[in-house]
Motif scaffolding. Sequence first.
Motif, short mmCIF file in Angstrom:
data_model
loop_
_atom_site.label_atom_id
_atom_site.label_comp_id
_atom_site.label_asym_id
_atom_site.label_seq_id
_atom_site.Cartn_x
_atom_site.Cartn_y
_atom_site.Cartn_z
N SER A 46 8.58 32.49 176.22
CA SER A 46 8.74 32.59 174.77
C SER A 46 9.87 31.67 174.31
CB SER A 46 9.08 34.04 174.39
OG SER A 46 10.36 34.38 174.90
N GLY A 47 10.04 31.60 173.01
CA GLY A 47 11.11 30.79 172.44
C GLY A 47 12.49 31.26 172.90
N TRP A 48 12.66 32.57 172.97
CA TRP A 48 13.94 33.11 173.46
C TRP A 48 14.14 32.82 174.94
CZ3 TRP A 48 17.53 33.95 170.20
CH2 TRP A 48 17.23 34.40 168.92
N GLY A 49 13.05 32.77 175.69
CA GLY A 49 13.15 32.41 177.10
C GLY A 49 13.62 30.97 177.28
N TRP A 50 13.04 30.07 176.47
CA TRP A 50 13.48 28.68 176.52
C TRP A 50 14.94 28.56 176.11
CZ3 TRP A 50 11.42 24.77 178.91
CH2 TRP A 50 10.06 24.77 179.17
N PHE A 51 15.32 29.28 175.06
CA PHE A 51 16.71 29.24 174.59
C PHE A 51 17.67 29.74 175.67
CE2 PHE A 51 20.31 31.40 172.53
CZ PHE A 51 20.88 30.30 171.90
N ALA A 52 17.35 30.87 176.27
CA ALA A 52 18.22 31.43 177.32
C ALA A 52 18.28 30.49 178.53
CB ALA A 52 17.71 32.81 177.74
N MET A 53 17.16 29.90 178.90
CA MET A 53 17.14 28.98 180.02
C MET A 53 17.97 27.72 179.71
SD MET A 53 13.85 27.41 182.04
CE MET A 53 13.12 26.86 180.52
N SER A 54 17.86 27.22 178.50
CA SER A 54 18.62 26.03 178.10
C SER A 54 20.11 26.31 178.08
CB SER A 54 18.17 25.55 176.72
OG SER A 54 16.81 25.22 176.74
N VAL A 55 20.50 27.44 177.51
CA VAL A 55 21.92 27.80 177.48
C VAL A 55 22.45 28.00 178.90
CG1 VAL A 55 23.54 29.62 176.79
CG2 VAL A 55 21.86 28.76 175.16
N GLY A 56 21.65 28.62 179.74
CA GLY A 56 22.06 28.82 181.13
C GLY A 56 22.25 27.51 181.87
N MET A 57 21.35 26.55 181.66
CA MET A 57 21.48 25.26 182.34
C MET A 57 22.66 24.46 181.81
SD MET A 57 19.47 25.00 184.80
CE MET A 57 19.75 23.30 185.17
N ILE A 58 22.89 24.50 180.50
CA ILE A 58 24.05 23.81 179.93
C ILE A 58 25.34 24.42 180.46
CG2 ILE A 58 25.32 23.41 177.78
CD1 ILE A 58 22.54 23.10 176.42
N ALA A 59 25.40 25.75 180.53
CA ALA A 59 26.59 26.41 181.07
C ALA A 59 26.78 26.08 182.55
CB ALA A 59 26.48 27.93 180.87
N PHE A 60 25.71 26.03 183.30
CA PHE A 60 25.79 25.70 184.72
C PHE A 60 26.36 24.30 184.93
CE2 PHE A 60 23.69 23.57 188.32
CZ PHE A 60 24.22 24.32 189.36
N TRP A 61 25.81 23.31 184.21
CA TRP A 61 26.28 21.93 184.39
C TRP A 61 27.68 21.75 183.83
CZ3 TRP A 61 24.58 19.21 188.05
CH2 TRP A 61 23.27 19.33 188.47
N ALA A 62 28.03 22.49 182.78
CA ALA A 62 29.40 22.42 182.27
C ALA A 62 30.37 22.97 183.31
CB ALA A 62 29.52 23.21 180.96
N LEU A 63 29.99 24.01 184.01
CA LEU A 63 30.82 24.58 185.06
C LEU A 63 30.97 23.59 186.22
CD1 LEU A 63 32.29 27.11 186.15
CD2 LEU A 63 30.13 27.75 187.21
N ILE A 64 29.89 22.92 186.59
CA ILE A 64 29.94 21.94 187.68
C ILE A 64 30.86 20.78 187.31
CG2 ILE A 64 28.58 20.26 189.00
CD1 ILE A 64 28.13 23.15 189.87
N VAL A 65 30.71 20.24 186.09
CA VAL A 65 31.54 19.12 185.65
C VAL A 65 33.00 19.54 185.54
CG1 VAL A 65 31.98 17.59 183.69
CG2 VAL A 65 29.66 17.91 184.50
N THR A 66 33.26 20.72 185.01
CA THR A 66 34.64 21.22 184.90
C THR A 66 35.27 21.37 186.27
OG1 THR A 66 34.06 22.39 182.86
CG2 THR A 66 36.06 23.09 184.00
N ALA A 67 34.54 21.89 187.23
CA ALA A 67 35.07 22.04 188.59
C ALA A 67 35.36 20.69 189.21
CB ALA A 67 34.08 22.84 189.45
N ALA A 68 34.48 19.70 189.00
CA ALA A 68 34.70 18.37 189.56
C ALA A 68 35.93 17.70 188.95
CB ALA A 68 33.46 17.50 189.33
N VAL A 69 36.09 17.83 187.64
CA VAL A 69 37.26 17.25 186.97
C VAL A 69 38.53 17.94 187.44
CG1 VAL A 69 38.41 17.01 184.73
CG2 VAL A 69 36.00 16.41 184.97
N LEU A 70 38.49 19.25 187.56
CA LEU A 70 39.66 20.00 188.01
C LEU A 70 40.05 19.60 189.44
CD1 LEU A 70 41.67 22.23 187.26
CD2 LEU A 70 40.07 23.87 188.22
#
Length: 69
Positions: free
Chosen positions: A13-37
């Motif tokens: 559903s639309g909410w499923g796509w939204f939740a999946m997109s937010v989850g992927m953005i949060a995941f990659w933001a966490l990976i990039v933040t850890a690499a920079v740190l």
Amino acid sequence: MIVMMFWFDHDVSGWGWFAMSVGMIAFWALIVTAAVLIAVLAGIAVQLLVLVHAERPPWPRPCGRRPQP
């Protein structure tokens, strides 16, 4: 008797796509933040090691003493 559960809805559903997109953005933001740190902390550690192992500069000299040639 074996009871099986089926998922009849094959689309996300639309909410499923939204939740999946937010989850992927949060995941990659966490990976990039850890690499920079890690890079920043590694740089600080290298600077500290250089400072610890560097020769002491000839200043400040005690008053009244001339530097040796």
